[in-house]
Enzyme design. Structure first.
Site, PDB file in Angstrom:
ATOM      1  CE1 TYR A 137      -3.085   3.285   0.938  1.00 61.59           C
ATOM      2  CE2 TYR A 137      -2.644   2.335   3.063  1.00 61.59           C
ATOM      3  CZ  TYR A 137      -3.823   3.702   2.320  1.00 61.59           C
ATOM      4  OH  TYR A 137      -4.324   4.345   1.971  1.00 61.59           O
ATOM      5  CE  LYS A 165      -5.731   2.395  -0.719  1.00 60.35           C
ATOM      6  NZ  LYS A 165      -6.564   2.272   0.317  1.00 60.35           N
TER       7      LYS A 165
END
Length: 300
Positions: A137, A165
């Site tokens: 992320y 992400k």
């Protein structure tokens, strides 16, 4: 894309709280049922939008456990397990695996500003310590540290590091990863406003704040994009555009928790240092919700 197990609209779910800031697990369970009914493709629990910085270790465990039990295999559960301490990230990831989470979401370590080699070693250590699919992320606007694409590609060679992400909103950066990463390495948008563009370039989904408020429409946008139906995808995204932007009118998750509360799904509880949405933004957000076809349970 068929090699990627988790695709589509993955909600970065809010954490319901009572007015005193205590967890509201009953509303949390109901919220998961709501998302299953509305077509959300996966639940991301205890991430940024879930107020992970202000839940303690026991609460973090409890939220993961509750999400897995309530979802009951109906949709995948991705557990936020990131920390700026590698040991803590490992401990949370071990708990997530043992609780039955389908994957973990591990944020770039914040505040201590590691080098690219430090980032590589951090995520590798987590992957080697626990056999759970790990999604990286990257959100440099919050973490300061920014994981470079070349570092991501090194990490993509580790079997249980399965995706990223990317919350930078940089489409060129995302497309570069799509071109160079292994085919089974998932690229998720972490920026609702630019998510459709990444999906149309071959992205695998979006880990979405907007999906808290408009889950069905976000799911439909993803499905249309995957099918190559540009007209339908654009039509859905056009309805969502103001929400994409106005849900960040103050720091996330302040606006989205207010919006979900207006839908009657949760209370308005937040934990300091977050404070309630400023009154001057209430009408702006109501209008954005109206454009997306969202009914308000609470009248003005």
């Amino acid at each position: 894309m068929d090699n990627v197990a988790i695709k589509g609209s993955l909600v970065a779910i809010v954490t319901p709280m009572h007015e005193n800031g205590e967890l509201d697990l009953e509303r949390f369970q109901s919220l998961i049922d709501f998302h299953v009914t509305e077509g959300t493709d996966g639940i991301v629990v205890v991430g940024t939008t879930g107020e992970s910085p202000t839940v303690d270790f026991e609460e973090h465990h409890l939220l993961i456990k509750t999400a897995v039990e309530q979802a009951a295999g109906r949709v995948p559960v991705i557990a936020g397990t990131g920390a700026n301490s590698t040991r803590e990230a490992i401990d949370l990831s071990i708990y997530a695996k043992n609780a039955g989470a389908d994957a973990s979401l591990s944020v770039v370590p914040y505040y201590n500003k590691p080098t690219q080699e430090g980032l590589y070693q951090h995520f590798r250590a987590v992957a080697e310590a626990v056999d759970i699919p790990q999604i990286l992320y990257n959100v440099p606007g919050r973490t300061v540290a920014d994981i470079a694409n070349d570092t991501v590609l090194r990490l993509a060679q580790i079997p249980n590091i399965v995706g990223i992400k990317d919350a930078t909103g940089d489409i060129g950066r995302g497309f570069d990863l799509l071109c160079r990463a292994p085919e089974d390495f998932a690229i998720y948008s972490g920026d609702d406003a630019s998510a459709l563009a990444l999906l149309l370039l071959g992205g695998h989904g979006v880990i979405s704040v907007t999906a808290n408020v408009a889950p069905k429409l976000m799911h439909e946008m993803c499905i249309a994009a995957f099918a190559g139906d540009l007209a339908a995808a654009r039509a859905a995204n056009r309805k969502l555009l103001r929400l994409h932007l106005d849900l960040f009118i103050e720091a996330n998750p302040i606006p989205v928790k207010w919006a979900v509360a207006q839908m009657g799904l949760i209370g308005e509880g937040l934990r300091l240092p977050l404070t309630p949405l400023s009154n001057r933004y209430h009408q702006t957000l109501r209008e954005a919700m109206s454009e997306a076809g969202i009914d308000l349970a609470i009248s003005v």
